[in-house]
Design an enzyme around this catalytic site. Structure first.
Site, PDB file in Angstrom:
ATOM      1  N   THR A  14      13.760 -31.222  13.050  1.00  0.00           N
ATOM      2  CA  THR A  14      12.529 -30.878  13.786  1.00  0.00           C
ATOM      3  C   THR A  14      11.913 -29.601  12.969  1.00  0.00           C
ATOM      4  OG1 THR A  14      13.508 -31.379  15.654  1.00  0.00           O
ATOM      5  CG2 THR A  14      11.686 -29.883  15.942  1.00  0.00           C
ATOM      6  N   GLU A 131      13.937 -14.643  10.922  1.00  0.00           N
ATOM      7  CA  GLU A 131      12.880 -14.512  11.982  1.00  0.00           C
ATOM      8  C   GLU A 131      12.984 -15.588  13.135  1.00  0.00           C
ATOM      9  OE1 GLU A 131      10.384 -11.981  12.819  1.00  0.00           O
ATOM     10  OE2 GLU A 131      11.017 -13.109  14.728  1.00  0.00           O
ATOM     11  N   LYS A 207      21.460 -14.874  20.204  1.00  0.00           N
ATOM     12  CA  LYS A 207      20.150 -14.145  19.776  1.00  0.00           C
ATOM     13  C   LYS A 207      20.342 -12.600  20.150  1.00  0.00           C
ATOM     14  CE  LYS A 207      18.028 -18.567  20.723  1.00  0.00           C
ATOM     15  NZ  LYS A 207      17.277 -19.257  21.804  1.00  0.00           N
TER      16      LYS A 207
HETATM   17  N1  LIG Z   1      14.543 -27.277  16.845  1.00  0.00           N
HETATM   18  C1  LIG Z   1      13.978 -26.045  17.404  1.00  0.00           C
HETATM   19  O1  LIG Z   1      13.050 -25.762  18.211  1.00  0.00           O
HETATM   20  C2  LIG Z   1      14.771 -24.500  16.685  1.00  0.00           C
HETATM   21  C3  LIG Z   1      14.261 -23.457  17.154  1.00  0.00           C
HETATM   22  C4  LIG Z   1      14.660 -22.315  16.646  1.00  0.00           C
HETATM   23  C5  LIG Z   1      15.855 -22.408  15.688  1.00  0.00           C
HETATM   24  N2  LIG Z   1      16.473 -23.873  15.426  1.00  0.00           N
HETATM   25  C6  LIG Z   1      17.426 -23.903  14.320  1.00  0.00           C
HETATM   26  O2  LIG Z   1      17.218 -24.486  13.243  1.00  0.00           O
HETATM   27  C7  LIG Z   1      17.936 -25.162  12.781  1.00  0.00           C
HETATM   28  C8  LIG Z   1      17.524 -26.560  12.412  1.00  0.00           C
HETATM   29  O3  LIG Z   1      17.412 -27.314  13.907  1.00  0.00           O
HETATM   30  P1  LIG Z   1      16.647 -28.634  13.893  1.00  0.00           P
HETATM   31  O4  LIG Z   1      16.106 -28.632  15.299  1.00  0.00           O
HETATM   32  O5  LIG Z   1      15.561 -28.868  12.970  1.00  0.00           O
HETATM   33  O6  LIG Z   1      17.827 -29.493  13.769  1.00  0.00           O
HETATM   34  P2  LIG Z   1      17.856 -31.148  13.647  1.00  0.00           P
HETATM   35  O7  LIG Z   1      16.514 -31.655  14.022  1.00  0.00           O
HETATM   36  O8  LIG Z   1      19.294 -31.660  14.183  1.00  0.00           O
HETATM   37  O9  LIG Z   1      17.921 -31.255  11.991  1.00  0.00           O
HETATM   38  C9  LIG Z   1      18.936 -31.026  11.245  1.00  0.00           C
HETATM   39  C10 LIG Z   1      18.708 -31.440   9.802  1.00  0.00           C
HETATM   40  O10 LIG Z   1      19.961 -30.884   9.197  1.00  0.00           O
HETATM   41  C11 LIG Z   1      20.430 -32.095   8.317  1.00  0.00           C
HETATM   42  N3  LIG Z   1      22.008 -32.060   8.108  1.00  0.00           N
HETATM   43  C12 LIG Z   1      22.812 -32.128   9.151  1.00  0.00           C
HETATM   44  N4  LIG Z   1      24.118 -31.853   8.779  1.00  0.00           N
HETATM   45  C13 LIG Z   1      23.977 -32.073   7.287  1.00  0.00           C
HETATM   46  C14 LIG Z   1      24.733 -32.058   6.222  1.00  0.00           C
HETATM   47  N5  LIG Z   1      26.125 -32.076   6.387  1.00  0.00           N
HETATM   48  N6  LIG Z   1      24.262 -32.060   5.121  1.00  0.00           N
HETATM   49  C15 LIG Z   1      23.000 -32.206   4.782  1.00  0.00           C
HETATM   50  N7  LIG Z   1      22.118 -32.209   5.718  1.00  0.00           N
HETATM   51  C16 LIG Z   1      22.428 -32.300   6.962  1.00  0.00           C
HETATM   52  C17 LIG Z   1      19.932 -33.439   9.180  1.00  0.00           C
HETATM   53  O11 LIG Z   1      19.915 -34.451   8.115  1.00  0.00           O
HETATM   54  P3  LIG Z   1      19.400 -35.859   8.758  1.00  0.00           P
HETATM   55  O12 LIG Z   1      18.084 -35.856   9.215  1.00  0.00           O
HETATM   56  O13 LIG Z   1      19.584 -36.773   7.455  1.00  0.00           O
HETATM   57  O14 LIG Z   1      20.579 -36.343   9.844  1.00  0.00           O
HETATM   58  C18 LIG Z   1      18.621 -33.084   9.727  1.00  0.00           C
HETATM   59  O15 LIG Z   1      17.445 -33.399   8.711  1.00  0.00           O
HETATM   60  C19 LIG Z   1      19.093 -24.796  13.583  1.00  0.00           C
HETATM   61  O16 LIG Z   1      19.794 -23.777  13.041  1.00  0.00           O
HETATM   62  C20 LIG Z   1      18.613 -24.682  14.852  1.00  0.00           C
HETATM   63  O17 LIG Z   1      19.394 -23.570  15.639  1.00  0.00           O
HETATM   64  C21 LIG Z   1      15.744 -24.994  15.931  1.00  0.00           C
END
Ligand SMILES: NC(=O)c1ccc[n+]([C@@H]2O[C@H](COP(=O)([O-])OP(=O)(O)OC[C@H]3O[C@@H](n4cnc5c(N)ncnc54)[C@H](OP(=O)(O)O)[C@@H]3O)[C@@H](O)[C@H]2O)c1
Length: 436
Positions: A14, A131, A207
């Site tokens: 995401t 941030e 947080k």
């Molecule tokens: N989503 C939100 O609204 C939000 C808000 C604030 C903070 N965050 C933080 O932002 C971070 C990412 O969140 P997200 O929602 O974007 O997560 P997500 O949609 O689950 O995406 C995670 C990504 O990391 C990759 N990944 C996971 N394990 C991996 C590994 N072992 N080696 C290489 N790549 C790997 C996945 O690859 P694949 O796609 O190939 O599986 C995917 O592209 C997290 O720390 C989360 O707490 C998210």
């Protein structure tokens, strides 16, 4: 214009996809603001073949994301993978050890390892920025590090978990119970398949620990956060709170108090609370986040906005990248790690507050007298007490009570006196009442 800032980005979920879209969409604007171009040069995720709805052909690819840190053409590493340890931490360490700045949205990693990572960043005079780790798109880290930096902060508190806020405000709107609304939130994508971290208050605790360190110059201490989630809140509590002039919100709160030894002690608490309807946090609905910071010169400040989601979170990540492009470093927690103050956690119990209690009781004479006697014996002064109607056969009777302001400890003592009582058919719910 200077050389481009060349970015290595790990995680294409995401947030990662949002960052690429934002950099592509606002490219010219970002270059103007940063004074140089922001250029993604290489990316990494688990599955290279996955269709992510964006064209990645212009970027290099690393199967092993830690390799991003050692690429000569990468100036800054962005970690958007998640997880407190494992590959995310490995990449963060690799980037900082290579003397490259790091941007992350990973609250779990910062809450657990933020001090060690910050020490590494400070030793090499490179930026560590997060941030997006707190309240998604709301610039609250920057707000506290920079905007309120002239103030002694008195309190920081707010709504830091969008999932819980969505559940509580939907329970309020529909009268539905927790489990039903959680299932609906999962179906709509507002709650994870495994919602434990959200509904048990752990995500908000991550947080909060970060905000406490930045706001109070305290050494980051996630393990001392006392967190209670929202699973015990019933629709009947929300209805009762409404009658009394309150809403229920999961409130993360931190302040510095004087410990019994005279040294500063740090309160870090995540609890569902009754919030007076006139309080600005009471109107924060759905997945929105909000943070209140009270400074001794600024007065009360309210930061409010989307706490998650592709666009808002990417906005926070890219703002950090602009800072790095401008060569703004600064201590990650506002004060260098060596000068943060180690503060003991506040002793539970001494805090003065009004409290809402809900008892689930057997329908028989003398129950109310038994509860009020326990309150009297523990020195708790009752402001109001409401028995919620007569039960139908087999249904629970709920007794709701609001206390006058008094020490938390007295309420705990009263509950101890009631322990084992046959009048109570379930453990009582105790919710602090947020002052107006
Ligand atoms: N989503 C939100 O609204 C939000 C808000 C604030 C903070 N965050 C933080 O932002 C971070 C990412 O969140 P997200 O929602 O974007 O997560 P997500 O949609 O689950 O995406 C995670 C990504 O990391 C990759 N990944 C996971 N394990 C991996 C590994 N072992 N080696 C290489 N790549 C790997 C996945 O690859 P694949 O796609 O190939 O599986 C995917 O592209 C997290 O720390 C989360 O707490 C998210």
């Amino acid at each position: 214009m200077s050389e481009p800032l060349r970015i290595g980005l790990a995680g294409l979920g995401t947030v990662g996809v949002g960052v690429i879209r934002l950099i592509e969409t606002n490219h010219a604007l970002l270059s103007a603001r940063a004074g140089r171009e922001l250029q993604v040069v290489a990316v990494s995720a688990r599955d290279r073949s996955r269709d992510r709805g964006i064209d990645l052909s212009a970027y290099g690819w690393e199967d092993d994301m830690a390799a991003l840190a050692s690429r000569d053409d990468v100036d800054v590493v962005v970690e958007l993978v998640g997880g407190s340890d494992g590959p995310a931490l490995e990449l963060a360490n690799a980037a900082l050890e290579a003397g490259k700045p790091l941007v992350t949205a990973n609250k779990a990693m910062i809450a657990h390892h933020g001090l060690a990572l910050a020490e590494k960043a400070e030793a090499r005079d490179v930026a560590l920025k997060f941030e997006a780790a707190v309240a998604g798109g709301i610039p609250v880290v920057k707000g506290l590090r920079e905007g309120t930096s002239a103030n002694a902060l008195e309190r920081i508190y707010g709504i830091l978990n969008g999932t819980c806020n969505y559940i509580l405000s939907t329970m309020e709107d529909t009268g539905a119970d927790f489990a039903e609304v959680l299932a609906e939130a999962q179906a709509k994508g507002y709650a994870e398949a495994d919602p434990t971290f959200d509904i048990e208050g752990v995500d908000a605790a991550h947080k909060l620990a970060i905000l406490a360190a930045i706001g109070f110059g305290a050494r980051l201490d996630f393990d001392s956060v006392r967190a209670t989630g929202i699973t015990q809140v019933k629709a009947a509590d929300i209805a009762q709170a409404d009658t009394l002039g309150y809403v229920i919100r999961l409130i993360a709160m931190t302040d510095v108090e004087q410990g019994s030894d005279g040294a500063p002690a740090l309160l870090q608490r995540v609890r569902p609370c009754l919030v007076p309807k006139a309080h600005p946090l009471a109107s924060v609905d759905g997945p929105t986040n909000a943070v209140v910071a009270e400074g001794n010169f600024s007065g009360r400040l309210l930061f409010q906005g989307a706490g998650a989601g592709e666009g808002p979170t990417a906005s926070a990540v890219v703002a950090d990248l602009i800072d790095i492009a401008r060569d703004e470093v600064g201590a990650p927690f506002s004060i260098p790690v060596a000068r943060l103050t180690a503060m003991a956690p506040t002793e539970p119990g001494h805090r003065m507050e009004r409290t809402y209690l809900r008892f689930t009781v057997a329908d028989r004479p003398g129950v109310l007298a038994e509860i009020t006697a326990a309150m009297r014996d523990a020195g708790v002064s009752i402001e109001s007490l409401i028995q919620q109607g007569r039960p139908d056969e087999g249904r629970e009777v709920l007794v709701a009570m609001v206390t006058h302001e008094g020490p938390e400890r007295s309420v705990s003592e009263a509950l101890k006196l009631l322990e084992g009582s046959e009048s109570l058919t379930a453990p009582p719910l105790v919710l602090p009442i947020l002052p107006a």
